[in-house]
Design a protein around this motif. Sequence first.
Motif, PDB file in Angstrom:
ATOM      1  N   ALA A  96       0.834  -1.204   0.000  1.00  0.00           N
ATOM      2  CA  ALA A  96       0.000   0.000   0.000  1.00  0.00           C
ATOM      3  C   ALA A  96       0.867   1.251   0.000  1.00  0.00           C
ATOM      4  CB  ALA A  96      -0.926  -0.003   1.211  1.00  0.00           C
ATOM      5  N   TYR A  97       1.947   1.240   0.767  1.00  0.00           N
ATOM      6  CA  TYR A  97       2.855   2.383   0.807  1.00  0.00           C
ATOM      7  C   TYR A  97       3.498   2.598  -0.564  1.00  0.00           C
ATOM      8  CZ  TYR A  97       6.764   5.351   2.094  1.00  0.00           C
ATOM      9  OH  TYR A  97       7.658   6.368   2.147  1.00  0.00           O
ATOM     10  N   GLU A  98       3.910   1.525  -1.211  1.00  0.00           N
ATOM     11  CA  GLU A  98       4.538   1.625  -2.521  1.00  0.00           C
ATOM     12  C   GLU A  98       3.557   2.172  -3.557  1.00  0.00           C
ATOM     13  OE1 GLU A  98       7.591   1.395  -5.260  1.00  0.00           O
ATOM     14  OE2 GLU A  98       7.641   1.156  -3.089  1.00  0.00           O
ATOM     15  N   ARG A  99       2.306   1.697  -3.528  1.00  0.00           N
ATOM     16  CA  ARG A  99       1.308   2.212  -4.461  1.00  0.00           C
ATOM     17  C   ARG A  99       1.054   3.699  -4.224  1.00  0.00           C
ATOM     18  NH1 ARG A  99      -1.328  -2.712  -3.341  1.00  0.00           N
ATOM     19  NH2 ARG A  99      -2.681  -1.639  -1.877  1.00  0.00           N
ATOM     20  N   ALA A 100       0.969   4.113  -2.973  1.00  0.00           N
ATOM     21  CA  ALA A 100       0.739   5.527  -2.667  1.00  0.00           C
ATOM     22  C   ALA A 100       1.926   6.374  -3.113  1.00  0.00           C
ATOM     23  CB  ALA A 100       0.497   5.706  -1.168  1.00  0.00           C
ATOM     24  N   ARG A 101       3.139   5.892  -2.935  1.00  0.00           N
ATOM     25  CA  ARG A 101       4.325   6.631  -3.361  1.00  0.00           C
ATOM     26  C   ARG A 101       4.337   6.782  -4.880  1.00  0.00           C
ATOM     27  NH1 ARG A 101       9.059   5.677  -5.455  1.00  0.00           N
ATOM     28  NH2 ARG A 101       8.806   3.428  -5.395  1.00  0.00           N
ATOM     29  N   GLU A 102       4.032   5.700  -5.591  1.00  0.00           N
ATOM     30  CA  GLU A 102       3.993   5.768  -7.054  1.00  0.00           C
ATOM     31  C   GLU A 102       2.911   6.729  -7.519  1.00  0.00           C
ATOM     32  OE1 GLU A 102       3.488   1.753  -8.303  1.00  0.00           O
ATOM     33  OE2 GLU A 102       5.585   1.218  -7.912  1.00  0.00           O
ATOM     34  N   ARG A 103       1.765   6.735  -6.835  1.00  0.00           N
ATOM     35  CA  ARG A 103       0.676   7.643  -7.194  1.00  0.00           C
ATOM     36  C   ARG A 103       1.104   9.093  -6.986  1.00  0.00           C
ATOM     37  NH1 ARG A 103      -3.160   6.348  -3.507  1.00  0.00           N
ATOM     38  NH2 ARG A 103      -3.130   4.265  -4.380  1.00  0.00           N
ATOM     39  N   ARG A 104       1.785   9.387  -5.871  1.00  0.00           N
ATOM     40  CA  ARG A 104       2.274  10.747  -5.616  1.00  0.00           C
ATOM     41  C   ARG A 104       3.286  11.172  -6.676  1.00  0.00           C
ATOM     42  NH1 ARG A 104       2.523   8.922  -0.278  1.00  0.00           N
ATOM     43  NH2 ARG A 104       4.759   8.621  -0.487  1.00  0.00           N
ATOM     44  N   GLN A 122       3.539  10.034  -9.732  1.00  0.00           N
ATOM     45  CA  GLN A 122       2.840  10.209 -11.004  1.00  0.00           C
ATOM     46  C   GLN A 122       2.101  11.542 -11.028  1.00  0.00           C
ATOM     47  OE1 GLN A 122       3.339   8.209 -13.494  1.00  0.00           O
ATOM     48  NE2 GLN A 122       2.057   9.394 -14.870  1.00  0.00           N
ATOM     49  N   GLN A 123       1.478  11.926  -9.936  1.00  0.00           N
ATOM     50  CA  GLN A 123       0.779  13.204  -9.875  1.00  0.00           C
ATOM     51  C   GLN A 123       1.765  14.358  -9.984  1.00  0.00           C
ATOM     52  OE1 GLN A 123      -1.428  12.986  -6.243  1.00  0.00           O
ATOM     53  NE2 GLN A 123      -3.134  11.891  -7.161  1.00  0.00           N
ATOM     54  N   ALA A 124       2.954  14.213  -9.420  1.00  0.00           N
ATOM     55  CA  ALA A 124       3.962  15.259  -9.516  1.00  0.00           C
ATOM     56  C   ALA A 124       4.445  15.401 -10.960  1.00  0.00           C
ATOM     57  CB  ALA A 124       5.131  14.949  -8.595  1.00  0.00           C
ATOM     58  N   ILE A 125       4.572  14.284 -11.660  1.00  0.00           N
ATOM     59  CA  ILE A 125       5.014  14.321 -13.057  1.00  0.00           C
ATOM     60  C   ILE A 125       3.932  14.945 -13.935  1.00  0.00           C
ATOM     61  CG2 ILE A 125       5.545  12.881 -15.059  1.00  0.00           C
ATOM     62  CD1 ILE A 125       6.917  10.940 -13.083  1.00  0.00           C
ATOM     63  N   GLU A 126       2.683  14.586 -13.681  1.00  0.00           N
ATOM     64  CA  GLU A 126       1.574  15.090 -14.492  1.00  0.00           C
ATOM     65  C   GLU A 126       1.166  16.497 -14.086  1.00  0.00           C
ATOM     66  OE1 GLU A 126      -1.443  12.210 -13.904  1.00  0.00           O
ATOM     67  OE2 GLU A 126      -0.544  10.752 -15.269  1.00  0.00           O
ATOM     68  N   GLY A 127       1.720  17.018 -13.012  1.00  0.00           N
ATOM     69  CA  GLY A 127       1.363  18.348 -12.521  1.00  0.00           C
ATOM     70  C   GLY A 127       1.747  19.434 -13.503  1.00  0.00           C
ATOM     71  N   ASP A 128       1.577  20.690 -13.069  1.00  0.00           N
ATOM     72  CA  ASP A 128       1.811  21.816 -13.968  1.00  0.00           C
ATOM     73  C   ASP A 128       3.280  22.015 -14.288  1.00  0.00           C
ATOM     74  OD1 ASP A 128       1.539  24.467 -11.457  1.00  0.00           O
ATOM     75  OD2 ASP A 128       2.630  22.576 -11.477  1.00  0.00           O
TER      76      ASP A 128
END
Length: 57
Positions: free
Chosen positions: A33-41, A43-49
Amino acid sequence: MVFGLGWPEWLTIIGLVGGLFLTFYVMVRGARAYERARERREQQAIEGDGGIRKDDE
């Protein structure tokens, strides 16, 4: 019983071994769960502005 151990001893052994497996199971789930949350964060940072954040100033 087997090996000269009675019910209380066998129940203790089964409880200890079962608790050990349960502990590892919970640890593995938490790590996944920690690894999935880290990957999600990430990915959101990469897709951010991509701009400068307030924290970076």
